[in-house]
Design a protein around this motif. Structure first.
Motif, PDB file in Angstrom:
ATOM      1  N   ALA A 154       0.955  -1.104   0.162  1.00 42.83           N
ATOM      2  CA  ALA A 154       0.146  -0.142   0.096  1.00 42.83           C
ATOM      3  C   ALA A 154       0.788   1.080   0.101  1.00 42.83           C
ATOM      4  O   ALA A 154       0.471   2.127  -0.643  1.00 42.83           O
TER       5      ALA A 154
ATOM      6  N   ASN B 292       0.920   3.991  -2.913  1.00 38.70           N
ATOM      7  CA  ASN B 292       0.618   5.703  -2.612  1.00 38.70           C
ATOM      8  C   ASN B 292       1.639   6.463  -2.973  1.00 38.70           C
ATOM      9  O   ASN B 292       1.382   7.449  -3.823  1.00 38.70           O
TER      10      ASN B 292
ATOM     11  N   TRP C 199      -2.652   9.850  -1.788  1.00 35.74           N
ATOM     12  CA  TRP C 199      -3.585   8.585  -1.575  1.00 35.74           C
ATOM     13  C   TRP C 199      -3.296   8.084  -0.089  1.00 35.74           C
ATOM     14  O   TRP C 199      -2.149   8.216   0.358  1.00 35.74           O
TER      15      TRP C 199
ATOM     16  N   TYR D  68      -3.977   4.802   0.975  1.00 31.37           N
ATOM     17  CA  TYR D  68      -4.283   3.214   1.063  1.00 31.37           C
ATOM     18  C   TYR D  68      -3.460   2.630   2.267  1.00 31.37           C
ATOM     19  O   TYR D  68      -2.216   2.874   2.357  1.00 31.37           O
TER      20      TYR D  68
ATOM     21  N   SER E  44      -7.177  -1.502   2.791  1.00 28.58           N
ATOM     22  CA  SER E  44      -7.534  -1.369   1.410  1.00 28.58           C
ATOM     23  C   SER E  44      -6.935  -2.562   0.794  1.00 28.58           C
ATOM     24  O   SER E  44      -7.839  -2.983  -0.221  1.00 28.58           O
TER      25      SER E  44
ATOM     26  N   TRP F 221      -9.540  -5.179  -1.657  1.00 28.64           N
ATOM     27  CA  TRP F 221      -9.468  -5.557  -3.064  1.00 28.64           C
ATOM     28  C   TRP F 221      -9.159  -7.101  -3.265  1.00 28.64           C
ATOM     29  O   TRP F 221      -9.752  -7.558  -4.142  1.00 28.64           O
TER      30      TRP F 221
ATOM     31  N   PRO G 268     -10.768  -1.561  -7.496  1.00 26.77           N
ATOM     32  CA  PRO G 268     -10.366  -0.337  -7.434  1.00 26.77           C
ATOM     33  C   PRO G 268     -10.554   0.671  -8.839  1.00 26.77           C
ATOM     34  O   PRO G 268     -10.906   0.075  -9.677  1.00 26.77           O
TER      35      PRO G 268
ATOM     36  N   SER H  57     -11.703   2.682   3.497  1.00 27.44           N
ATOM     37  CA  SER H  57     -10.938   4.146   3.753  1.00 27.44           C
ATOM     38  C   SER H  57     -11.898   5.121   2.888  1.00 27.44           C
ATOM     39  O   SER H  57     -12.607   4.781   2.175  1.00 27.44           O
TER      40      SER H  57
ATOM     41  N   ASP I  98     -10.591   6.841   0.549  1.00 28.20           N
ATOM     42  CA  ASP I  98      -9.903   6.668  -0.791  1.00 28.20           C
ATOM     43  C   ASP I  98     -10.898   5.581  -1.402  1.00 28.20           C
ATOM     44  O   ASP I  98     -11.282   5.708  -2.786  1.00 28.20           O
ATOM     45  N   GLY I  99     -11.023   4.537  -0.701  1.00 28.78           N
ATOM     46  CA  GLY I  99     -11.797   3.331  -1.227  1.00 28.78           C
ATOM     47  C   GLY I  99     -13.221   3.905  -1.551  1.00 28.78           C
ATOM     48  O   GLY I  99     -13.689   3.289  -2.334  1.00 28.78           O
TER      49      GLY I  99
END
Length: 458
Positions: free
Chosen positions: A23, A27, A36, A38, A42, A46, A52, A93, A95-96
């Motif tokens: 991760a 990033n 980012w 992650y 995360s 995935w 993603p 998250s 971002d997710g």
């Protein structure tokens, strides 16, 4: 189900037991896209089926290629195409949430004439409730991206959300065009803003506005009977509300999920969802509590829990009585005595307490002119309650009043109420006036727009 292709690449690259390290490298690879955040969680999601965004997949392929010493095609990652969106999972998250919401918005914007497939998953809804209630708050949501986002930009989003809410209440969401226009706006305008540059304060307000838009799109999808899509929008809205640190709007979205669960017959799960909403809302304004307890009453009514239903109704009534001095956020202004009366009519009818239910009928119809769909829903409910109580004449009288309220409404929920009314009257179809009403129900625009509805009428 594990994404075996992605798992194999992580193992080959030495990241099998080092998801946090992967991760961090990801990033770094995506630094030109913004800040980012992650992490190992995360990567876990995935591997469990979350897809993603395309730009994140490109950075994944770049990161793995460096470690493996060979090129890695995005197709090797095993995430499929943008249209193959997996389970509705509460994002770990921010971002997710942004990435997955963008995919869902894109999918809806591209499918003007196709109904979304899939069903409501009450288990995933309960998982989302737990994540929203008990996950730690986001320490910061500021970002450095491609465009500067200001408070003025965010305010324009609230104005747009109010516009779509008004359209929905007046005309329903049966036509896909309004939803597609809204999804297209989210893809073209809101997603780039979420990937932009903003301070923590502006970022939280932006998350709140995006949650409001996503929540409205969720409710519109629910009204159109696109239940999996509605759950997706509500779940991502819930995560964005968490990022905004707005527990009241998060509770509102959970209550909307509970309302959807009641509609689909998942009464016990609905009760748990709204209980989590009430718990998470804490010392909320009276207007918000009134709405939450009214939703709880409908869940208890459907599950046959008479005492719990009556307690929830009493709490909602007391709270609404205080709403004048404790009004709450702007989005709860819609919840009026008429809406509470409609909830009481519904849940007491489910408990077969028809006389008590019908006492709420007059107030349930005291609605503003903008509440066209709610007026149709409540009128159909009054007629159905009379039919179930054995008062055929009153049921027919109210059924005849329905046509004027359904003319400009496209709503799967209104269609469902018409079906319920027809079923309640069907045992008396040999009576001339009932037969006449059944034929008039089948001829209504709201009924004709549903192919399955007509089979229940007449």
């Amino acid at each position: 189900m594990t994404n075996a292709a992605f798992e194999g690449l992580l193992l080959a690259a030495g990241y099998g037991n080092a998801h946090a390290a992967f991760a961090r490298q990801l990033n770094h690879a995506g630094r030109n896209e913004g800040a980012w955040r992650y992490d190992a969680a995360s990567v876990y999601w995935w591997l469990r089926g979350r897809r993603p965004g395309d730009h994140v997949q490109a950075a994944m392929a770049e990161t793995l290629a460096r470690k493996l010493g060979r090129s890695v095609a995005v197709t090797e990652l095993g995430f499929g195409t943008p249209d193959s969106i997996g389970m509705c999972v509460y994002p770990a998250s921010v971002d997710g949430a942004i990435d997955t919401a963008e995919q869902i918005w894109t999918r809806l914007a591209r499918h003007l004439n196709q109904q979304a497939s899939g069903v409501f998953d009450s288990g995933k809804a309960l998982e989302a409730a737990l994540g929203w209630r008990y996950d730690l708050s986001d320490e910061a949501v500021s970002r450095n991206g491609r465009q500067q986002v200001t408070s003025t930009d965010v305010q324009s989003l609230y104005a747009l959300a109010a516009h779509f809410t008004d359209l929905d209440r007046r005309h329903g969401s049966g036509s896909p065009r309004t939803r597609v226009v809204m999804a297209d706006f989210l893809v073209r305008q809101v997603a780039p803003m979420l990937h932009g540059t903003y301070t923590d304060a502006v970022g939280r307000d932006l998350m709140r506005a995006a949650a409001t838009l996503s929540g409205q799109l969720a409710f519109m999808s629910y009204d159109a009977s696109e239940h999996a899509m509605a759950q997706h929008h509500a779940t991502f809205g819930l995560r964005l509300a968490k990022a905004a640190d707005d527990r009241l709007y998060g509770a509102h979205l959970l209550a909307n999920l509970a309302t959807q669960a009641v509609f689909l017959g998942h009464a016990r799960e609905a009760a748990r969802l709204v209980e989590a909403a009430i718990d998470g809302a804490g010392r909320a304004p009276a207007a918000v509590l009134a709405r939450l307890h009214a939703t709880a009453a409908t869940a208890y009514g459907q599950s046959g829990e008479r005492r719990a239903c009556q307690r929830a109704l009493a709490k909602a009534e007391r709270a609404l009585g205080r709403a004048g001095t404790d009004p709450g956020p702007r989005w709860v202004d819609y919840f009026s005595p008429a809406h509470l009366a409609g909830a009481a009519l519904r849940c007491l009818g489910d408990l077969r307490m028809y006389r008590q239910a019908l006492r709420h009928a007059p107030e349930a119809l005291t609605l503003g002119s903008q509440n066209t769909r709610t007026r149709a829903l409540h009128t159909a409910l009054v007629a159905t309650t009379h039919a179930r109580a054995g008062d055929t004449d009153a049921a027919c009288d109210w059924s005849r009043k329905l046509a004027q309220h359904c003319l400009d409404v496209e709503s799967a929920r209104v269609q469902q109420r018409l079906r319920e009314l027809a079923i309640a009257l069907s045992s008396q179809q040999s009576v001339p006036q009932v037969n006449e009403v059944l034929h008039s129900l089948a001829a209504m625009p709201a009924a004709r727009k549903s192919g399955s509805a007509a089979t229940h009428f007449g």
